[in-house]
Design a protein around this motif. Structure first.
Motif, PDB file in Angstrom:
ATOM      1  N   SER A 199      -0.849  16.174   7.606  1.00 17.26           N
ATOM      2  CA  SER A 199       0.001  15.064   6.935  1.00 17.26           C
ATOM      3  C   SER A 199      -1.319  14.602   6.248  1.00 17.26           C
ATOM      4  O   SER A 199      -2.553  14.632   6.548  1.00 17.26           O
ATOM      5  CB  SER A 199       0.063  14.106   8.099  1.00 17.26           C
ATOM      6  N   GLY A 200      -0.998  13.448   5.237  1.00 20.48           N
ATOM      7  CA  GLY A 200      -1.659  12.915   4.328  1.00 20.48           C
ATOM      8  C   GLY A 200      -1.334  11.398   4.323  1.00 20.48           C
ATOM      9  O   GLY A 200      -0.077  11.096   3.875  1.00 20.48           O
ATOM     10  N   THR A 201      -2.180  10.651   4.231  1.00 25.00           N
ATOM     11  CA  THR A 201      -1.694   9.143   3.996  1.00 25.00           C
ATOM     12  C   THR A 201      -2.474   8.216   3.034  1.00 25.00           C
ATOM     13  O   THR A 201      -3.999   8.651   2.842  1.00 25.00           O
ATOM     14  CB  THR A 201      -2.049   8.409   5.546  1.00 25.00           C
ATOM     15  N   LEU A 202      -1.755   7.396   2.321  1.00 24.37           N
ATOM     16  CA  LEU A 202      -2.463   6.613   1.499  1.00 24.37           C
ATOM     17  C   LEU A 202      -2.224   5.292   2.028  1.00 24.37           C
ATOM     18  O   LEU A 202      -0.957   4.832   1.964  1.00 24.37           O
ATOM     19  CB  LEU A 202      -1.936   6.567  -0.020  1.00 24.37           C
ATOM     20  N   PRO A 203      -3.410   4.557   2.638  1.00 25.57           N
ATOM     21  CA  PRO A 203      -3.038   3.271   2.990  1.00 25.57           C
ATOM     22  C   PRO A 203      -2.769   2.201   2.096  1.00 25.57           C
ATOM     23  O   PRO A 203      -3.331   2.381   0.886  1.00 25.57           O
ATOM     24  CB  PRO A 203      -4.363   2.999   3.768  1.00 25.57           C
ATOM     25  N   LYS A 204      -2.054   1.113   2.495  1.00 24.87           N
ATOM     26  CA  LYS A 204      -1.593  -0.044   1.726  1.00 24.87           C
ATOM     27  C   LYS A 204      -1.120   0.449   0.352  1.00 24.87           C
ATOM     28  O   LYS A 204      -1.725  -0.097  -0.658  1.00 24.87           O
ATOM     29  CB  LYS A 204      -2.534  -0.953   1.877  1.00 24.87           C
ATOM     30  N   ALA A 205      -0.141   1.307   0.304  1.00 24.30           N
ATOM     31  CA  ALA A 205       0.089   1.950  -0.970  1.00 24.30           C
ATOM     32  C   ALA A 205       1.561   1.172  -1.546  1.00 24.30           C
ATOM     33  O   ALA A 205       1.455   1.444  -2.937  1.00 24.30           O
ATOM     34  CB  ALA A 205       0.178   3.438  -0.790  1.00 24.30           C
ATOM     35  N   PHE A 206       2.424   0.721  -0.740  1.00 27.79           N
ATOM     36  CA  PHE A 206       3.430   0.185  -1.272  1.00 27.79           C
ATOM     37  C   PHE A 206       3.835  -1.149  -0.722  1.00 27.79           C
ATOM     38  O   PHE A 206       3.879  -1.307   0.485  1.00 27.79           O
ATOM     39  CB  PHE A 206       4.722   1.111  -1.000  1.00 27.79           C
ATOM     40  N   TYR A 207       4.259  -2.061  -1.440  1.00 28.97           N
ATOM     41  CA  TYR A 207       4.435  -3.445  -1.076  1.00 28.97           C
ATOM     42  C   TYR A 207       5.928  -3.879  -1.211  1.00 28.97           C
ATOM     43  O   TYR A 207       6.412  -3.730  -2.294  1.00 28.97           O
ATOM     44  CB  TYR A 207       3.624  -4.454  -1.792  1.00 28.97           C
ATOM     45  N   GLN A 208       6.642  -3.877  -0.066  1.00 28.90           N
ATOM     46  CA  GLN A 208       8.119  -4.384  -0.272  1.00 28.90           C
ATOM     47  C   GLN A 208       8.267  -5.760   0.165  1.00 28.90           C
ATOM     48  O   GLN A 208       7.705  -6.378   0.893  1.00 28.90           O
ATOM     49  CB  GLN A 208       8.683  -3.568   0.860  1.00 28.90           C
ATOM     50  N   ASN A 209       8.610  -6.476  -1.095  1.00 28.82           N
ATOM     51  CA  ASN A 209       8.856  -8.076  -0.959  1.00 28.82           C
ATOM     52  C   ASN A 209      10.291  -8.330  -1.001  1.00 28.82           C
ATOM     53  O   ASN A 209      11.184  -7.702  -1.364  1.00 28.82           O
ATOM     54  CB  ASN A 209       8.039  -8.493  -2.097  1.00 28.82           C
ATOM     55  N   ALA A 210      10.380  -9.515  -0.480  1.00 24.08           N
ATOM     56  CA  ALA A 210      11.872 -10.103  -0.358  1.00 24.08           C
ATOM     57  C   ALA A 210      12.078 -10.943  -1.555  1.00 24.08           C
ATOM     58  O   ALA A 210      13.349 -11.225  -1.939  1.00 24.08           O
ATOM     59  CB  ALA A 210      12.023 -10.743   0.993  1.00 24.08           C
ATOM     60  N   VAL A 211      11.342 -11.693  -2.022  1.00 23.90           N
ATOM     61  CA  VAL A 211      11.387 -12.805  -3.064  1.00 23.90           C
ATOM     62  C   VAL A 211      10.325 -12.809  -3.770  1.00 23.90           C
ATOM     63  O   VAL A 211       9.172 -12.357  -3.682  1.00 23.90           O
ATOM     64  CB  VAL A 211      11.517 -14.370  -2.531  1.00 23.90           C
TER      65      VAL A 211
END
Length: 642
Positions: free
Chosen positions: A269-281
């Motif tokens: 496995s490989g991980t990119l930390p803090k890579a995708f921001y899911q926002n509601a508004v």
């Protein structure tokens, strides 16, 4: 008569009349004493001299000397797989069918001698070894991967006396240790997406597919590759060695992106930390100095809440402070990117004339922008509908020659993802202040009056433009602007500063049911925002009263009756957005019910209020927690759901 140590022989020794001793030995060593008598057929007398037909006992010894027999073994596998940085690897029963030699060599000890060659320097921290039980052990080097060919010979301590053999015959046996690399994720695009899911992520890096075989994304082997965003699986669309595409599922906040490959009984496995921001508004407006604009998304990763009820928090992007040199007036998601419109000429450090797209990191102008302010954004079909005070748009420099240069549009244009076009094939000679689509129809409002779009309102049905008229011929609104639009089923609601709708008096609010205009409510100030929450029309603006009843800048309307939204807010409301059972309001206010803070969070131009769900109580107003960015926030002019 007697044979001692009979287990040395397959058959006991035999003596023939020629004096030959015949025997066949077992795979054993030792000494056997053979004793026998000779008989003849002469007569034995009962009187002297009697005679004798039997000899005395005769004995001799057979000594079988030991010769060491070669030990032997088999290997369970020709290839051993392990993952980079997997620590110590242990493979039980790797050497099988271990033989020390013949049956009388069980006392011997056996040893495995290993050597290897590899093109990867330092591939092992602890070199491979096999113990006497056949267990293989090794430890890979830090951040090392590649292949090593290992040669194995087996020996015992039986020696080579009398032409004995102490090593396995046939030379060394070989196998390969394949240390597979961990996947590397270099980038994720876009880095900003909706909390509702559905964002297609392009993940780039290396070693995404097993390097030992070609992988068919339609084969069952693809089930062994998993991508997760935060704690949710990302639905895979395609996977190649250097790129993967997947569709995000609902989630909130700043998430790690991980790619895992399940194979050979272990996981890489490989991980990119803090890579995708899911926002509601999405929130935007003026900067605190009123010379720049701001863009924020909520909730903040430090205060998330739940998917049903996201926290009343937001974050700004450091690379967009200030976002623009002037106000942000519109924002929505289109084609995996956040589109922002306003009166700016720069966004971040990028020239962008009134409109640009943002993926959470990079800003890209839409073509070469417009020649005036963008007030509204909507999606109709596959196109982005842009309205404002501009008169023309500028095609991208890379557009085809047929679409290059300047397009005279008036205050309304569409962007198809690559170039500008006229909305419905007609330029709009005037200004657009707001727009809304219900999927089949597009409504626009502003300051215009031409054929098919009379008195500041127009409707496009996918084929042609037409005016919004009553059966008696009264069309559109007059006496002021329309600032906001909302649709509930077949009804169009308009709000603004106008005095007439459909040729009849209607102060600041009106409804059109497809055939007739109706007046409702008489707010004492302009209406700036409309939205719909569970069938209830939400109205926000500059007013403090409706039909003589006190309403602090926001009210609800359902079935002919007006309802309070808690205590309202202490200043003008310019925007309302609805998410699940919650509404968000933005404007110019720093107080709610006489208080300047709630739970020590200062009130700064935006707040959230949620209705009762499942028999619970209303949440009351909660100010948007801007965190460390509170001093950079000015008037909030736009809130939209992501």
């Amino acid at each position: 008569l007697n044979v001692t140590n009979e287990n040395l022989f397959v058959d006991p020794p035999q003596l023939d009349f020629a004096g030959n001793v015949v025997f066949k030995t077992m795979d054993r060593s030792g000494t056997s004493v053979i004793s026998f008598l000779l008989y003849d057929d002469g007569e034995v007398l009962l009187v002297p001299p009697y005679g004798n037909s039997v000899s005395e006992v005769i004995s001799f010894s057979i000594m079988i000397t030991h010769t060491n027999t070669a030990p032997d073994f088999d290997l369970a596998n020709a290839v051993v797989h392990s993952a980079e940085d997997s620590g110590e690897v242990e493979v039980a029963d790797f050497a099988t069918n271990i033989s020390k030699g013949t049956g009388d060599e069980v006392w011997q000890q056996v040893f495995f001698n290993l050597s290897f060659v590899s093109n990867t320097v330092g591939i092992f921290d602890v070199t491979p070894e096999i113990d006497s039980s056949g267990t293989l052990r090794y430890r890979t080097g830090l951040d090392k991967y590649g292949m090593a060919t290992v040669s194995v010979r087996m020996s015992d301590n039986g020696g080579t006396f009398n032409n004995g053999v102490s090593q396995n015959e046939g030379g060394a046996k070989t196998f390969v240790i394949n240390v597979l690399p961990q996947p590397r994720i270099d980038s994720v695009y876009p880095i900003l997406g909706s909390a509702q899911g559905g964002t297609f992520l392009t993940i780039r890096g290396s070693f995404f597919t097993p390097p030992t075989y070609e992988i068919d994304v339609n084969s069952p082997e693809c089930a062994n590759i998993e991508i997760t965003v935060g704690s949710s699986a990302c639905r895979s669309v395609s996977i190649e060695e250097f790129q993967a595409i997947c569709e995000s599922q609902p989630g909130l906040g700043l998430n790690n992106v991980q790619l895992s490959i399940h194979e050979h009984g272990f996981v890489r496995s490989g991980t990119l930390p803090k890579a995708f921001y899911q926002n509601a508004v999405i929130l935007g407006g003026d900067g605190s100095d009123q010379e720049g604009g701001f863009l924020a998304v909520g909730p903040s990763e430090f205060y998330l809440g739940s998917a049903q009820e996201p926290a009343a928090s937001a974050r700004l992007f450091d690379n967009l402070k200030p976002l623009a040199n002037r106000r942000v007036r519109a924002a929505l998601n289109y084609n995996q990117r956040l589109i922002i419109g306003g009166s700016f000429s720069r966004a971040g450090h990028v020239p962008a004339y009134s409109i640009a797209s943002f993926d959470g990191e990079a800003i890209t102008p839409l073509g070469s922008g417009t020649d005036g302010t963008v007030n509204s954004l909507a999606i109709y079909g596959e196109d982005l509908v842009v309205g404002g005070t501009f008169t023309k748009v500028f095609q991208p420099l890379s557009a085809s020659s047929a679409a290059s240069g300047i397009l005279q549009t008036g205050g309304l244009a569409t962007w198809d993802g690559s170039e500008w076009q006229l909305m419905g094939g007609l330029a709009l000679l005037g200004v657009v202040t707001s727009s809304i689509s219900n999927g089949t129809r597009l409504y626009v409002s502003g300051r215009f009056n031409d054929v098919g779009r009379q008195n500041n309102l127009g409707l496009y049905d996918g084929t042609s433009w037409r005016s919004v008229c009553s059966m008696d011929g009264g069309c559109g609104v007059t006496g002021g602007e329309v600032n906001a639009l909302a649709v509930i089923r077949e009804n169009l609601f308009v709000g603004g500063g106008f005095t007439e709708a459909g040729g009849h008096q209607s102060a600041r609010l009106a409804r059109w049911d497809g055939r007739q205009w109706y007046s409702f409510g008489t707010p004492n100030g302009d209406v700036n925002a409309l939205a719909v929450l569970d069938g209830q029309l939400l109205v926000g603006g500059d007013f403090t009263m409706i039909e003589g009843v006190s309403f602090n800048h926001i009210a609800g309307y359902r079935s002919g009756s007006w309802q309070h939204i808690s205590e309202g807010v202490g200043g003008s409301v310019y925007t309302i957005a609805v998410l699940n059972s919650c509404l968000y309001v933005g404007g110019d206010f720093t107080e709610i019910a006489g208080e300047s803070a709630v739970a020590e969070v200062p009130i700064k131009n935006a707040a959230r209020w949620c209705v009762a769900v499942g028999g619970g109580s209303e949440s009351g107003w909660l100010p948007i927690d801007w965190g460390d960015y509170v001093d950079e926030i000015g008037v909030c002019t736009i809130i939209s759901t992501a």
